[in-house]
Design a protein around this motif. Structure first.
Motif, short mmCIF file in Angstrom:
data_model
loop_
_atom_site.label_atom_id
_atom_site.label_comp_id
_atom_site.label_asym_id
_atom_site.label_seq_id
_atom_site.Cartn_x
_atom_site.Cartn_y
_atom_site.Cartn_z
N SER A 27 18.92 -18.46 -5.42
CA SER A 27 18.11 -19.52 -4.82
C SER A 27 17.08 -20.13 -5.76
N LEU A 28 16.87 -19.54 -6.93
CA LEU A 28 15.89 -20.07 -7.89
C LEU A 28 16.56 -21.01 -8.87
N ARG A 29 15.89 -22.13 -9.10
CA ARG A 29 16.38 -23.12 -10.05
C ARG A 29 15.25 -23.50 -10.99
N PRO A 30 15.55 -23.63 -12.28
CA PRO A 30 14.51 -24.11 -13.20
C PRO A 30 14.11 -25.53 -12.82
N THR A 95 12.04 -23.90 -8.67
CA THR A 95 12.20 -24.33 -7.28
C THR A 95 13.01 -23.28 -6.54
N HIS A 96 12.50 -22.87 -5.39
CA HIS A 96 13.23 -21.94 -4.53
C HIS A 96 13.98 -22.79 -3.51
N CYS A 97 15.30 -22.69 -3.51
CA CYS A 97 16.13 -23.50 -2.62
C CYS A 97 16.70 -22.62 -1.50
N PHE A 98 16.62 -23.13 -0.29
CA PHE A 98 17.26 -22.48 0.84
C PHE A 98 18.53 -23.26 1.16
N ASP A 99 19.52 -22.56 1.70
CA ASP A 99 20.78 -23.23 2.05
C ASP A 99 20.61 -24.22 3.19
N ARG A 100 19.67 -23.92 4.09
CA ARG A 100 19.43 -24.77 5.25
C ARG A 100 17.95 -25.10 5.33
N ASP A 101 17.58 -25.94 6.29
CA ASP A 101 16.16 -26.24 6.48
C ASP A 101 15.45 -25.01 7.06
N LEU A 102 14.14 -25.09 7.18
CA LEU A 102 13.34 -23.94 7.57
C LEU A 102 13.74 -23.37 8.93
N MET A 103 13.89 -24.22 9.93
CA MET A 103 14.22 -23.72 11.27
C MET A 103 15.60 -23.07 11.32
N MET A 104 16.57 -23.66 10.63
CA MET A 104 17.91 -23.07 10.61
C MET A 104 17.90 -21.75 9.83
N THR A 105 17.08 -21.67 8.79
CA THR A 105 16.97 -20.42 8.04
C THR A 105 16.41 -19.32 8.93
N LEU A 106 15.39 -19.67 9.71
CA LEU A 106 14.77 -18.70 10.61
C LEU A 106 15.67 -18.33 11.78
#
Length: 156
Positions: A27-30, A95-106
């Motif tokens: 999930s980390l990207r330079p 940058t920390h990237c999540f696969d989905r938006d915050l609510m979908m991640t939760l």
């Protein structure tokens, strides 16, 4: 007198290597940080004069940057004198990237985004401070939680 020299240009490569090795969620990207096109400069013509503020276009920025490097070059005698008692500010970004938006991640993934972000912070801090053990960087009261969430970052 021996002086420890740190090559700050190697930090991005060290970060990428740590991301590849320790970021199991990938999930980390330079991240490149670029300054805006127009800068603002505040200066004082004399010691007792009032500060003035104004914009710098790209040509003025280049001239000011060259003046700063010329001064550094003169003070260090082209790098032959160590600058002792000085501080340098280096900004490193990822940058920390999540696969989905915050609510979908939760809700859908049942993932704690704070725990994932904390893990990313620890990976970056371990790289910057040159340690393989996050326990050296975490307060003792937080260590059990970190060891439970990120056991591979904490040496037993």
């Amino acid at each position: 007198e021996a002086v420890d020299v740190v090559d700050y240009t190697k930090i991005p490569h060290q970060m990428n290597a740590a991301f590849d090795q320790l970021d199991v969620f990938n999930s980390l990207r330079p991240t490149k940080v670029a300054a805006g096109e127009t800068w603002t400069k505040t200066e004082q013509k004399g010691l007792l004069s009032k500060p003035t503020t104004g914009p710098l276009d790209q040509e003025q920025q280049r001239a000011e940057r060259n003046k700063a490097f010329d001064l550094l070059d003169a003070l260090s005698r082209s790098g032959s004198l160590p600058l002792i008692g000085c501080s340098i500010h280096v900004m490193v970004a990822a940058t920390h990237c999540f696969d989905r938006d915050l609510m979908m991640t939760l809700v859908r993934d049942n993932v704690d985004p704070i725990a994932r972000a904390e893990r990313s912070d620890l990976i970056m801090a371990m790289t910057l401070f040159g340690t393989n053990n996050a326990a050296e960087l975490v307060q003792p009261t937080a260590l059990p939680r970190v060891a439970r969430r990120c056991p591979e970052l904490v040496d037993a």
